[in-house]
Motif scaffolding. Structure first.
Motif, PDB file in Angstrom:
ATOM      1  N   LEU A  69      -3.717   4.495   1.206  1.00  0.00           N
ATOM      2  CA  LEU A  69      -3.479   5.651   0.332  1.00  0.00           C
ATOM      3  C   LEU A  69      -3.334   5.195  -1.122  1.00  0.00           C
ATOM      4  N   ILE A  81      -8.070  13.797   2.175  1.00  0.00           N
ATOM      5  CA  ILE A  81      -7.299  12.882   3.041  1.00  0.00           C
ATOM      6  C   ILE A  81      -7.041  13.664   4.320  1.00  0.00           C
ATOM      7  N   HIS A  83      -6.398  12.400   7.628  1.00  0.00           N
ATOM      8  CA  HIS A  83      -5.540  11.913   8.721  1.00  0.00           C
ATOM      9  C   HIS A  83      -4.802  10.652   8.290  1.00  0.00           C
ATOM     10  N   LYS A  84      -3.502  10.627   8.570  1.00  0.00           N
ATOM     11  CA  LYS A  84      -2.735   9.392   8.325  1.00  0.00           C
ATOM     12  C   LYS A  84      -2.802   8.540   9.584  1.00  0.00           C
ATOM     13  N   SER A 177       2.764   3.592   0.981  1.00  0.00           N
ATOM     14  CA  SER A 177       1.362   3.726   1.371  1.00  0.00           C
ATOM     15  C   SER A 177       1.162   3.384   2.842  1.00  0.00           C
ATOM     16  N   VAL A 180      -5.207   5.608   5.562  1.00  0.00           N
ATOM     17  CA  VAL A 180      -5.555   7.016   5.783  1.00  0.00           C
ATOM     18  C   VAL A 180      -7.060   7.126   6.035  1.00  0.00           C
TER      19      VAL A 180
END
Ligand code: PRP
Length: 283
Positions: A69, A81, A83-84, A177, A180
């Protein structure tokens, strides 16, 4: 067909490759081949430097990318963005020589700070009303104070080992961070469907992390008590045993609650408890 950009080498390469493999994707993992085709999914994998990934996805050179990120924000990339991913967790922090006393963020006024993340640092200093000189360098940031290039640094901290080794101490954690999944904003519906399939595979892998499959024999009279302890996803699976009055109970549990649950289950009469690993979980 969609094209996914991942880091060619560096901290996210290994975990990016791992989540793709665990998601059932087969591809050549040669470090020299920088564009490779998946054998069992309409996907191409493009290996890039991490700081080139946000731009490549914004331009549509790649449809999607796995990147920190911090890189997306630093490059101010116009991407979605989506999906984490839960790995590659780190922070961007300010650090000073460990021999110095830290007197708050205002002490950076007039100081020279070396970093590879000038945009994020400039925003932070602006928000705190600090006026410092930001020196952009591409790497080996932690050495800058000891060679007289800067008074402080702003860089990635993960374990903190690099700071300690270079005689520095972390004084401000500025940005959290993690890896992602980013997507080009203009992909068509066909590609979007493939992206969603990929995310659903990633989620199945992520969901199974830290989860265990538990099997045990238990007297039928204790099933309700056991179900309170281990309710499972919807409810436990109960299968009859040949011996009257007993059943086999199966349930998915979180690993970090495992030992207390096992002890409580034994205490109410569970026997022959098996704990098995899980690979994937679809909702
Ligand atoms: C990053 C960063 C630090 C180090 C911090 O470098 O630049 O040097 O990790 O990690 P630590 O807190 O666990 O010691 P990286 O290995 O990602 O390589 P880079 O030089 O390409 O940034």
């Amino acid at each position: 067909m969609i094209r996914l950009a991942i880091q060619a080498k560096g901290r996210l390469n290994e975990e990016s490759t791992e989540i793709l493999t665990e998601s059932g994707l087969t591809f050549e993992k040669s470090k020299r081949k920088l564009l490779t085709r998946c054998e069992d999914f309409p996907l191409e994998i493009l290996y890039l430097r991490d700081d080139d990934i946000p731009g490549a996805v914004e331009m549509g050179v790649a449809d999607i990318g796995i990147v920190g990120l911090n890189e997306v924000v630093e490059k101010a990339a116009d991407v979605e963005i989506i999906h984490k991913l839960g790995f590659g967790k780190c922070r961007l922090s300010l650090a000073i020589p460990k021999s110095e006393t830290y007197e708050g963020v205002a002490s950076f006024n007039g100081k020279r700070v070396a970093t590879s993340y000038p945009v994020i640092l400039k925003d932070f200093f602006y928000s705190k009303g600090v006026s410092a000189q930001i020196h952009k360098i591409a790497g080996s940031v932690e050495v800058a104070p000891s060679v007289g290039m800067a008074d402080a640094i702003f860089d990635i901290v993960s374990t903190g080992g690099t700071l300690i080794t270079n005689g520095l101490k972390e004084v401000e954690k500025v940005f959290l961070s993690e890896a992602v999944l980013i997507v080009n904003k203009e992909i068509d519906n066909e590609k979007r469907t493939l992206v969603n399939q990929l995310i659903s595979r990633f989620e199945a892998v992520e969901r199974s992390k830290g989860m265990k499959y538990l099997l045990m024999n238990i007297p039928l009279s204790m099933v309700d008590d056991a179900a309170i302890l281990i309710p499972g996803m919807r409810s436990p699976t109960i299968l009859p045993l040949a011996q009257p009055g007993w059943c086999s109970m199966h349930v998915v549990v979180n690993e970090n609650q495992l030992w207390p649950k096992l002890e409580s289950l034994k205490a109410i009469g569970a026997e022959g408890i098996l704990v098995l690993s899980l690979d994937k979980m679809m909702p």
